[in-house]
Design an enzyme around this catalytic site. Structure first.
Site, PDB file in Angstrom:
ATOM      1  N   LEU A 150       0.868  -1.170   0.000  1.00  0.00           N
ATOM      2  CA  LEU A 150       0.000   0.000   0.000  1.00  0.00           C
ATOM      3  C   LEU A 150       0.905   1.219   0.000  1.00  0.00           C
ATOM      4  CD1 LEU A 150      -2.847  -0.716   2.606  1.00  0.00           C
ATOM      5  CD2 LEU A 150      -3.153  -0.207   0.183  1.00  0.00           C
ATOM      6  N   ASP A 151       0.597   2.203  -0.833  1.00  0.00           N
ATOM      7  CA  ASP A 151       1.383   3.427  -0.880  1.00  0.00           C
ATOM      8  C   ASP A 151       1.388   4.114   0.487  1.00  0.00           C
ATOM      9  OD1 ASP A 151       1.847   3.044  -3.542  1.00  0.00           O
ATOM     10  OD2 ASP A 151       0.290   4.440  -4.224  1.00  0.00           O
TER      11      ASP A 151
END
Length: 309
Positions: free
Chosen positions: A46-47
């Site tokens: 996940l960024d």
């Protein structure tokens, strides 16, 4: 000489609600330290901009992380219309600004319909996809841009949950999608379709495979539990090693058949599936691993857990 792995043996899956502003790997390492675990891995990045469900696999559960990597995901996101950034999100450099006050809720709903079902996306240069051994985002940070091949993904559900008009309208989007879907690319493509540009200002993963945000623990919550000093309190939060495999058919074996499977031998099963990948457990309920059904009715071991470490 084999390298000695530090930490204690911990097996299972933890559902982390990844905090804002940290990478998936940073979150993983923080939780691994809390558990003092010898081995751990996450199941798809996940960024830093994104929050939400990040299943973390410990010990023997890491052998089955691919099933979570391949699973469908669900997201809630906010798209800002009227602005294009080089990263497709709020952290990027603004490339273009337009007055989007003429965009209506109806315009967004109509445009979204074109992105439901199987579509092709061109991954962002700021994605983690590797080309020539290097993640694209590292090339992008050097000012380089390379050709990316379109990728087929499936958007199973795409809904506009809220719309706030103005010079920079905001659209709250909910989507359920296949693995490999880039929400930033979806925002950019939507903005292009409407004619005003768009980027992602907020992103939250609410589901990863069978796991939802409602069952996830925050990092601060884990730290608070660790601070109580109660031995093993964090271990009670771990899901079973096979929790990610619930969609696979279950095959049960007798103790004797289980013995031979652990030796790497295919064994006969009664009333098993004709083919495909299956979960394998003993009649007692003990999970053995993943097997593959053969044409002759036997199940062959493919990925087994190690016990008694």
């Amino acid at each position: 000489m084999a390298r000695v792995r530090r930490g204690r043996p911990v097996d299972g899956i933890l559902l982390l609600d990844k905090p804002l502003g940290v990478s998936s790997n940073h979150a993983l390492q923080s939780v691994k330290r809390l558990y003092e675990a010898a081995k751990a891995g996450h199941t798809g990045s996940l960024d830093p901009l994104a929050t939400g469900v990040l299943p973390l696999c410990f010990g023997e559960a890491t052998k089955f992380s691919q099933y979570l990597l391949d699973a469908d995901k669900a997201y809630e996101s906010t798209f800002v219309l009227g602005t294009v950034t080089d990263t497709g999100d709020a952290e990027g450099r603004v490339l273009e600004d337009k007055d989007a006050s003429g965009v209506t809720e109806s315009d967004v709903i109509t445009a979204l319909q074109a992105f439901e079902g199987e579509i092709e996306q061109i991954p962002s240069m700021f994605s983690a996809i590797k080309q020539g051994g290097q993640p694209l985002y590292k090339l992008a940070r050097k000012g380089l841009e390379v050709e990316r091949k379109p990728r087929s993904v499936v958007i199973k559900t795409l809904q506009l949950r809220a719309f706030r008009g103005g010079e920079r309208p905001e659209a709250d989007i909910y989507l359920e999608c296949s693995k490999g879907t880039y929400v930033r690319s979806l925002a950019e493509d939507l903005g292009r379709a409407i004619g005003c540009g768009a980027f992602v200002s907020a992103l939250r993963r609410t589901r990863a495979g069978p796991f939802g945000i409602e069952d996830s623990m925050t990092l601060s919550g884990l730290e608070a539990l660790k601070g109580t000093g109660e031995s093993g309190v964090l271990d009670t939060l771990l899901l079973p090693t096979d929790a990610a495999l619930g969609a696979l058919p279950l095959v049960r074996l007798s103790e004797s058949s289980g013995f031979y499977m652990r030796q790497g031998q295919p064994v006969m099963v009664s009333n098993g599936p004709r083919d495909g990948i299956v979960r394998v457990a003993l009649d007692s309920g003990e999970f053995l691993g993943v097997g593959e059904m053969l044409d002759d009715g036997r199940v062959a071991p493919r990925r087994l857990i190690v016990t008694g470490r």
